[in-house]
Design an enzyme around this catalytic site. Structure first.
Site, short mmCIF file in Angstrom:
data_model
loop_
_atom_site.label_atom_id
_atom_site.label_comp_id
_atom_site.label_asym_id
_atom_site.label_seq_id
_atom_site.Cartn_x
_atom_site.Cartn_y
_atom_site.Cartn_z
N ARG A 116 0.83 -1.21 0.00
CA ARG A 116 0.00 0.00 0.00
C ARG A 116 0.87 1.26 0.00
NH1 ARG A 116 -3.48 3.24 3.53
NH2 ARG A 116 -5.50 3.56 2.54
N LYS A 174 -9.75 6.91 15.20
CA LYS A 174 -9.80 5.63 14.49
C LYS A 174 -8.35 5.27 14.18
CE LYS A 174 -11.73 3.31 10.39
NZ LYS A 174 -12.57 2.32 11.07
N TRP A 175 -7.78 4.34 14.95
CA TRP A 175 -6.36 3.99 14.88
C TRP A 175 -6.21 2.82 13.91
CZ3 TRP A 175 -2.51 5.39 19.00
CH2 TRP A 175 -1.26 4.83 18.76
N ASP A 176 -5.61 3.09 12.75
CA ASP A 176 -5.52 2.11 11.69
C ASP A 176 -4.10 1.58 11.56
OD1 ASP A 176 -6.45 0.51 9.63
OD2 ASP A 176 -7.30 2.16 8.48
N ASP A 196 -13.15 -4.26 6.59
CA ASP A 196 -13.37 -3.22 5.59
C ASP A 196 -14.54 -3.57 4.67
OD1 ASP A 196 -11.40 -1.56 6.50
OD2 ASP A 196 -9.92 -2.11 4.98
#
Length: 710
Positions: free
Chosen positions: A422, A455-457, A526
């Site tokens: 990514r 929102k910890w991604d 997701d």
């Protein structure tokens, strides 16, 4: 019975929970051995289970591979070790030498047994910890290892605990598997003979497996049968080994790491494993799940007693095209729906216009937010909502100011290619300077911009997992990365007590009891397709409670699957957990906005049941019959039933669904129609969910118990 009992004559310890017992003893060799785990026993009844050790059937057998509390690599042990030590001279082995015990009371209602040992030759000290509580049948176990010598040691395997099952006529293993966008797919398979290994080698819990197992004799159902289960509280690489031996025994050992890694232990250093919690349930998979849910809400999640707000997230509406004006307009539409928490997703910072640049430069983009995020946060607060943002603190794009300044901060092996996934690399959170940097910008960001929610991604797994410049760093990073991650979150929450955090890793890549101990909810996938989510949520809920499960209503046709299902079906699917909305509200019609607002209001009337009640799975997800779940208030005074159906089967009879846990002899009123139902009818004869005609239909039934005489 006291929670912890001891018989010095038989060297036996008995742990007692509200409904179960766990017994172990120190055998003649000094090794801690399992005795019983199941229905409650008195101390005398447990002592009656002690039998003399038998002789091995042949010189090829050695000690039984199942039955010790922490099987070690040493002597005539040939099963998978829970503890495997390499000494400074290259030799391996461990022999138990008991040193004593302690009984502690770390908190009101909590009781902890600590059994202390050392190796008979090497100064490695091992303490086995058992924690029981007055209000749960879950037993927490962990191991503490300390190098009391002058030379370094390597823990090639340092599991938290081993759990032993009683002899059963057969064994069945339940667990989840999957991948990105298809997480938590429940599997129940006959346990093969030999060793079954469930693991993540990715540095994160992973989408592909989850660190829990359930075992039964192959005859358990949702409502009947004995079930033994265990769950590991760890958010990095992990390994569970489930064993079925030729003589018909089964057990599981589990802990941090995977093959090829170790935990270095310098002189004077101590390593505490994460908790590996176990639970015995006598009444099926449903009872086991409800016990795990209650335990997680009461003893794991920091604020599970709170009512979680209805959330809106901007990602599917805007992608990376984020600016102050459009976010304010979107926030107004969200507020009109009844949303209580507005979250700006990726694209608000640095040079972030795609996933190719900007990750790591955590300052608001000046051309998009000229005065920072403060004006947007103020606008959201004026609309009566909390304000949240998306962050990915553990990652960096090579095209970023952070990477150009600190290329050495990423996981890498000198001379080898740094693999990008990514378009990003993994920051080495095992380094204290990286962890301190992350804490510093996070705490400033939250304080300076009025942020209520993160929102910890984390959108990729480890690669080239090296730590150049540190002796034994390549081994240390696997555990220190996770403990430093935990420390950053813990410090951040201490700085900002009102802050709430969602754990996310490309969806469900980091969900476990370790991360849930310091976050408030989990993004489970997701994949927001309402149909696929029913199966994903079914697997998630085997151990983790609906109070932890974020679920969104998004647009159709769905971007991943192409499914087009009604808005009501999508809402009912998301109402199974913490309701969120992720669709592009600028494209919703007035009719859709009105229906959405009505469904949000409906959820607010029943969310206390979803978030704090007991979950009963009344059918399998998306089978021939409707998928039905029930949420019951703790006092059985109120319940919610949600049902979904693909479509009617022509000529097939409608099968009533029997509800669970209602007060015998009571009557319950349908809050929508006013119809009154007898509890006996609902539980013994059932009801047919009032599903509309057509494909992809759903319904919600809210029942309230009537007072006597009503």
């Amino acid at each position: 019975m006291p929670p912890i009992s001891h018989s010095p004559d038989t060297a036996l310890w008995l742990l007692t929970t509200p409904h179960t017992s766990y017994a172990l003893r120190i055998d003649d060799t000094g090794a801690p051995c399992h005795l019983a785990w199941g229905a409650r026993l008195t101390l005398a009844e447990a002592e009656a289970l002690v039998t003399p050790a038998g002789q091995p059937a042949s010189s090829f057998e050695g000690r039984p591979p199942v039955g010790e509390e922490l099987p070690v690599d040493g002597g005539t042990r040939y099963g998978p070790p829970s503890l495997q030590v390499r000494h400074a001279d290259g030799s391996r082995g461990f022999a138990w030498q008991p040193l004593g015990h302690q009984v502690l009371h770390p908190a009101p209602g909590s009781h902890e047994l600590v059994l202390r040992f050392r190796d008979s030759l090497c100064p490695l000290h091992v303490s086995l910890h058992y924690l029981v509580r007055d209000d749960t049948d879950v037993i927490e176990r962990r191991t503490v290892l300390r190098n009391a010598g002058d030379e370094p040691l390597e823990l090639l395997r340092a599991d938290s605990a081993a759990w032993t099952l009683p002899p059963l006529r057969d064994y069945r293993l339940s667990h989840v598997t999957g991948q990105w966008s298809a997480e938590s797919q429940l599997r129940r398979d006959r346990l093969p003979y030999g060793e079954t290994v469930l693991t993540s080698r990715r540095g994160v819990t992973s989408h592909h497996a989850n660190p829990w197992v359930m075992l039964d004799a192959g005859d358990a159902t949702e409502d009947r049968g004995q079930v033994w289960s265990a769950a590991l509280a760890w958010s990095g690489s992990w390994r569970l080994t489930v064993q079925r031996t030729p003589d018909g025994r089964s057990g599981v050992t589990g802990g941090v790491g995977h093959e090829g890694t170790c935990v270095p232990l310098a002189p004077g250093e101590e390593f505490t494993t994460p908790a590996f919690a176990g639970l015995y349930a006598a009444d099926g998979f449903g009872a086991a799940s409800r016990a795990w849910h209650a335990y997680t809400r009461s003893h794991v999640m920091p604020h599970a007693r709170e009512t979680a707000p209805v959330l809106y997230n901007s990602w599917e509406a805007t992608g990376f095209d984020v600016d102050e004006a459009s976010q304010k307009a979107l926030a107004e539409r969200a507020a009109a729906l009844g949303v209580e928490l507005y979250v700006v997703d990726d694209g608000w910072f640095g040079a972030r216009r795609s996933d190719r640049a900007g990750l790591g430069d955590w300052t608001p983009a000046p051309e998009r937010f000229p005065a920072g995020l403060g004006p947007l946060a103020d606008a959201v607060h004026r609309l009566g909502m909390r304000f949240g943002i998306w962050v990915e603190p553990e990652m960096v794009n090579p095209d970023s100011d952070l990477y150009r300044a600190h290329p050495d901060w990423v996981l890498h092996v000198p001379g080898r290619r740094r693999t990008e996934l990514r378009n990003q690399l993994v920051l080495n959170f095992a380094r204290d300077d990286v962890a301190d940097w992350a804490h510093d910008w996070l705490t400033r960001l939250v304080a300076d911009h009025g942020i209520d929610f993160l929102k910890w991604d984390m959108n990729r797994a480890f690669g080239e997992a090296g730590w150049p410049g540190l002796h034994d760093g390549n081994d240390r990073l696997w555990t220190r990365y996770v403990t430093n991650l935990y420390d950053v979150i813990d410090r951040l929450r201490a700085d900002h007590p009102p802050l709430r955090i969602e754990t996310c890793s490309g969806g469900g890549g980091r969900v476990d009891l370790g991360i849930l101990a310091r976050t408030d909810q989990a993004w489970v996938s997701d994949n927001t397709d309402a149909v696929d989510r029913l199966a994903i949520q079914h697997g998630f809920g085997q151990v983790y409670p609906p109070r932890a499960m974020s679920a969104w209503v998004t647009d159709v046709p769905h971007q991943l699957t192409g499914h087009s299902v009604p808005l009501r079906f999508r809402f009912h699917s998301a109402m199974s957990g913490l309701l969120g909305i992720g669709g592009d509200l600028t494209r919703w019609s007035e009719e859709e906005l009105a229906e959405g607002a009505a469904l949000v209001a409906e959820y607010k009337q029943v969310r206390h049941l979803v978030q704090h009640g007991g979950l009963y799975r009344l059918s399998e997800p998306l089978g021939d019959e409707p998928t039905v779940v029930q949420y019951l208030a703790p006092d059985a005074g109120e319940l919610l039933v949600l049902a979904w159906q693909r479509g009617p089967r022509h000529g097939s009879p409608r099968i009533p669904v029997r509800l669970r846990g209602l007060t015998p002899g009571a009557r319950y009123r349908d809050t929508r129609t006013g119809a009154v139902h007898h509890a006996t009818h609902l539980t013994a004869y059932g009801l047919c969910p009032d599903l509309p005609a057509g494909d992809w239909t759903s319904t919600a039934l809210h029942l309230v118990r009537l007072a006597p005489g009503e």
